[in-house]
Design an enzyme around this catalytic site. Structure first.
Site, mmCIF file in Angstrom:
data_model
loop_
_atom_site.group_PDB
_atom_site.id
_atom_site.type_symbol
_atom_site.label_atom_id
_atom_site.label_comp_id
_atom_site.label_asym_id
_atom_site.label_seq_id
_atom_site.Cartn_x
_atom_site.Cartn_y
_atom_site.Cartn_z
ATOM 1 N N ASP A 190 100.862 -36.028 72.061
ATOM 2 C CA ASP A 190 100.761 -35.647 73.466
ATOM 3 C C ASP A 190 99.656 -36.449 74.143
ATOM 4 O O ASP A 190 98.474 -36.194 73.916
ATOM 5 C CB ASP A 190 100.478 -34.145 73.559
ATOM 6 C CG ASP A 190 100.376 -33.646 74.991
ATOM 7 O OD1 ASP A 190 100.752 -34.396 75.906
ATOM 8 O OD2 ASP A 190 99.928 -32.511 75.182
ATOM 9 N N ASP A 396 102.285 -39.025 80.468
ATOM 10 C CA ASP A 396 102.188 -37.839 79.617
ATOM 11 C C ASP A 396 103.424 -37.691 78.732
ATOM 12 O O ASP A 396 104.481 -37.251 79.187
ATOM 13 C CB ASP A 396 102.014 -36.592 80.476
ATOM 14 C CG ASP A 396 101.830 -35.328 79.650
ATOM 15 O OD1 ASP A 396 101.616 -35.448 78.427
ATOM 16 O OD2 ASP A 396 101.902 -34.230 80.218
#
Length: 521
Positions: A190, A396
């Site tokens: 992430d 992201d």
């Protein structure tokens, strides 16, 4: 539950160039989750208020309390934790009662969405279980290859097809190796967070009978730091544990190894309304790859940062190539693949190679955040009509879709015939038949160059409520910046860079067009 078989090949050249290959295999664990639920959970992970969504599953997300915001004080956190059920809830509440201070810069930090049930496909940072002898200090190009498709080795049956249709292009997950000898654990990478979190042996609420977890007593290099650790999620759930330190390694069968010591968190309890997601998913944690300033662990840093600081990479870069799955009008027929490369660039996948990358400076202290010049649908500028949306964006990998402001999202969908926003849930829908050239593709202008997303990609997943409609790949509600999630990333080659001494260690993002994706007009 179907068993996954993971095959990986590791080879190290004279400079300890390690290559790790494995397939992305469809995860059947979310075949009952509709796209509406996935989007609702994801928007709420960013603190975006969303209304109740009643589905045939008998689940009302509004009743479940998904309207909670990220920004909250200690008392609000206590009251929400008290509303949980189970013994783990009492533990959370008792610990929270002992807290005296607020979390520093909480409103600026990304809350890890471990309770979302979103990130369940695969990469592999880990290697085969080898000894730590023969460790090398040579710089490494570490390749995490996801291109090998071994799905034909298995007979998945009809359940796999259902899972593909529900899961397609939601997220990708990976394995890491921790300890000596290495223990392999499935986690999600992430770039929108900066902590490594894994299940521990004492986590009674982590469903350890169906999950891998880290066993500290089996690692000779493990150190218990014993600092208390906790996370609070956007939907009111939480997790408790303690911080530790050990070796993350990339090993091979010829006893050579690339490794780095780093801090991470081990969970002892998970509480909240979405903790049951862990019963079905296979992941056992999250690997944050954002900037170190966002870490909630005391003096914590990411795996990427650790490898850069220890001078183990041939270049101080992390390259990301997410290969999109095969889909048509919201139905997925084959899962995507991809590759993460630490220390190098797959130039054969970038139009014009390394020279084809456009570089832009990172402006954020926490995220891989960059300046965004404009958003366009075809040739129609969105931000020229919208003076309120910040011209900022972040890269992201932990967010499936593109999330922007309500005003920008409305203007984007105003260019898509038949699109509409559900008044109750605020989720945007577009006709599943939406395609180019009848509707223009969407573009994000960065450093004077347009990076496109095919309008057909925006018909992301068939709605579980509305016939002929698909959940849009662009959603609203984000006030501070636009989140360029996997809907954007899978259409481009993305490079994250800590720079070099020659350029003053300038932190940058590089974006390029892909050779394996048709030109987006």
């Amino acid at each position: 539950m179907l068993t996954r078989v993971i095959v990986f090949i590791i080879s190290l050249a004279c400079l300890v160039h390690a290559q790790i290959s494995l397939p992305i295999i469809p995860d059947p664990s979310f075949q009952l989750l509709s796209g509406e639920i996935i989007v609702a959970q994801q928007l709420n992970s960013w603190g975006i208020k969303i209304g109740p969504i009643s589905l045939n599953l008998g689940l009302d997300l509004g009743v479940l309390g998904l309207k909670l915001k990220k920004k909250r004080d200690d008392e609000n956190r206590r009251s929400r934790i008290r509303s949980f059920t189970g013994t783990e809830t009492e533990l959370l509440a008792n610990q929270l009662e002992q807290e005296n201070g607020k979390i520093e810069n909480e409103s600026k930090k990304r809350l890890l969405g471990l309770d979302l049930g979103l990130l369940n496909l695969g990469l592999n940072f880990g290697g085969s279980k080898t000894s730590s002898s023969g460790q090398s200090k040579s710089k490494a190009l570490i390749i995490l290859n996801l291109d090998t498709d071994l799905s034909k080795l298995f007979s998945w049956g009809d359940a796999d097809n259902v899972a593909k249709g529900e899961r397609g292009d939601t997220e990708w997950f990976t394995y890491i190796s921790i300890g000596t000898p290495p223990q392999s654990l499935p986690i999600l990478p992430d770039t929108g967070s900066s902590d490594l979190f894994i299940f521990g042996p004492d986590c009674s609420s982590c469903n350890l009978n169906t999950h891998n977890y880290f066993k500290p007593n089996q690692s000779t290099t493990y150190k218990n730091i014993s600092d208390n650790w906790n996370f609070y999620y956007a939907d009111g759930s939480g997790a408790l544990g303690y911080t530790s330190s050990d070796i993350l390694s990339f090993g091979s069968e010829n006893n050579k190894m690339v490794s780095t010591e780093m801090k991470f968190a081990i969970s002892t309890e998970i509480g909240g309304i979405n903790k049951d997601d862990f019963k079905q998913s296979q992941r056992s944690g999250v690997l944050g790859l954002g900037l170190d300033s966002m870490s909630t662990i005391k003096q914590g840093s990411t795996l990427f940062s650790n490898l850069v600081k220890s001078n183990q990479l041939t270049e101080n870069i992390l390259s990301i190539r997410l290969q999109k799955g095969k889909q048509y009008q919201g139905n997925f027929y084959e899962e995507g693949q991809g590759q993460y490369t630490l220390g190098g660039i797959e130039e054969n996948y970038v139009v014009n190679g390394r020279n084809g990358l456009t570089w832009t400076d990172v402006q954020s202290q926490y995220y891989w955040g960059i300046t965004m010049d404009d958003i366009l649908v075809g040739s129609n500028s969105v931000l020229n009509q919208d003076t309120t949306t910040p011209r900022r964006a972040i890269i992201d990998t932990g967010t499936t879709l593109i999330i922007t402001s309500n005003s920008a999202s409305s203007l984007i969908h105003g260019n898509i015939m038949g699109s509409w926003q559900d008044a109750q849930s605020s989720i945007w829908y577009i006709p599943c038949t939406t395609s180019y050239p009848s509707t223009g593709n969407i573009f994000f202008s960065i450093s004077g160059r347009k990076f496109g997303v095919p309008i057909s990609d925006l018909a992301w997943k068939k709605s579980g409520q509305y016939n002929g409609m698909c959940i849009s790949g662009v959603q609203g509600g984000m006030d501070g910046f636009t989140v360029l999630g996997d809907m954007f990333i899978k259409n481009h080659y993305v490079v994250l860079s800590y720079g070099s001494e020659q350029d003053g260690n300038k932190i940058q993002v590089g974006l390029g067009d892909r050779t394996d994706i048709p030109t987006i007009l």
